[in-house]
Design a protein around this motif. Structure first.
Motif, PDB file in Angstrom:
ATOM      1  N   LEU A  63      -0.286 -31.256  14.992  1.00  0.00           N
ATOM      2  CA  LEU A  63      -0.864 -30.433  16.066  1.00  0.00           C
ATOM      3  C   LEU A  63      -0.221 -30.751  17.408  1.00  0.00           C
ATOM      4  O   LEU A  63       0.042 -29.861  18.207  1.00  0.00           O
ATOM      5  CB  LEU A  63      -2.373 -30.654  16.166  1.00  0.00           C
ATOM      6  CG  LEU A  63      -3.254 -29.834  15.264  1.00  0.00           C
ATOM      7  CD1 LEU A  63      -4.704 -30.295  15.395  1.00  0.00           C
ATOM      8  CD2 LEU A  63      -3.140 -28.360  15.531  1.00  0.00           C
ATOM      9  N   GLY A  64       0.038 -32.024  17.650  1.00  0.00           N
ATOM     10  CA  GLY A  64       0.666 -32.428  18.892  1.00  0.00           C
ATOM     11  C   GLY A  64       2.069 -31.860  19.040  1.00  0.00           C
ATOM     12  O   GLY A  64       2.508 -31.516  20.130  1.00  0.00           O
ATOM     13  N   ALA A  65       2.766 -31.739  17.923  1.00  0.00           N
ATOM     14  CA  ALA A  65       4.138 -31.240  17.946  1.00  0.00           C
ATOM     15  C   ALA A  65       4.212 -29.717  17.926  1.00  0.00           C
ATOM     16  O   ALA A  65       5.083 -29.127  18.558  1.00  0.00           O
ATOM     17  CB  ALA A  65       4.912 -31.808  16.760  1.00  0.00           C
ATOM     18  N   HIS A  66       3.306 -29.064  17.206  1.00  0.00           N
ATOM     19  CA  HIS A  66       3.434 -27.626  16.954  1.00  0.00           C
ATOM     20  C   HIS A  66       2.338 -26.755  17.556  1.00  0.00           C
ATOM     21  O   HIS A  66       2.516 -25.546  17.665  1.00  0.00           O
ATOM     22  CB  HIS A  66       3.493 -27.353  15.447  1.00  0.00           C
ATOM     23  CG  HIS A  66       4.575 -28.087  14.748  1.00  0.00           C
ATOM     24  ND1 HIS A  66       5.902 -27.770  14.898  1.00  0.00           N
ATOM     25  CD2 HIS A  66       4.537 -29.141  13.897  1.00  0.00           C
ATOM     26  CE1 HIS A  66       6.637 -28.582  14.159  1.00  0.00           C
ATOM     27  NE2 HIS A  66       5.832 -29.435  13.551  1.00  0.00           N
ATOM     28  N   GLU A  67       1.191 -27.307  17.869  1.00  0.00           N
ATOM     29  CA  GLU A  67       0.017 -26.601  18.398  1.00  0.00           C
ATOM     30  C   GLU A  67      -0.672 -25.706  17.366  1.00  0.00           C
ATOM     31  O   GLU A  67      -1.879 -25.584  17.375  1.00  0.00           O
ATOM     32  CB  GLU A  67       0.362 -25.753  19.632  1.00  0.00           C
ATOM     33  CG  GLU A  67       0.779 -26.551  20.823  1.00  0.00           C
ATOM     34  CD  GLU A  67       1.068 -25.705  22.034  1.00  0.00           C
ATOM     35  OE1 GLU A  67       0.754 -26.158  23.133  1.00  0.00           O
ATOM     36  OE2 GLU A  67       1.589 -24.578  21.887  1.00  0.00           O
ATOM     37  N   LEU A  68       0.073 -25.072  16.493  1.00  0.00           N
ATOM     38  CA  LEU A  68      -0.473 -24.169  15.481  1.00  0.00           C
ATOM     39  C   LEU A  68      -0.021 -24.673  14.118  1.00  0.00           C
ATOM     40  O   LEU A  68       1.178 -24.742  13.845  1.00  0.00           O
ATOM     41  CB  LEU A  68       0.025 -22.747  15.716  1.00  0.00           C
ATOM     42  CG  LEU A  68      -0.611 -21.635  14.895  1.00  0.00           C
ATOM     43  CD1 LEU A  68      -2.098 -21.489  15.224  1.00  0.00           C
ATOM     44  CD2 LEU A  68       0.105 -20.317  15.141  1.00  0.00           C
TER      45      LEU A  68
END
Length: 108
Positions: A50-55
């Motif tokens: 989540l931190g890297a991609h948000e989705l």
């Protein structure tokens, strides 16, 4: 251990959820949850994704519908993310980056 976000889950409008579903449509699940269920390691990997991609899409291949729903709800709670959609054993989660969001949501 990686920090698990315990922030309040963002309330998304239907318009925003529709937009995020469209973005997630072509993505493959990046987190797979097997019959052993939700482990601390899986929760950490999910938080990092989540931190890297948000989705992020998650595939939960466990037990029945109630068990899957409970695992997906627990992932959202632990990470401070929003469950955008659940179809079958796949859930789509969204959590904006604190400093530099990559995904700009449409106005409500």
């Amino acid at each position: 251990m990686a920090s698990i976000h315990m922030t309040s889950i963002q309330q998304l409008s239907e318009k925003q959820k529709k937009y995020l579903r469209g973005l997630a449509h072509g993505k493959d699940p990046v987190i797979l949850i097997g019959s052993s269920g939700l482990s601390p390691g899986v929760a950490r990997e999910f938080d990092e994704a989540l931190g890297a991609h948000e989705l992020v899409k998650v595939k939960a291949r466990v037990g029945d519908r109630e068990e899957r729903d409970a695992i997906l709800a627990e992932l959202a709670r632990q990470s401070g993310s929003s469950l955008v959609q659940r179809i079958g054993n796949v859930g789509v989660f969204y959590r904006p980056h604190k400093d530099k969001p990559k995904i700009i949501l449409p106005a409500e």
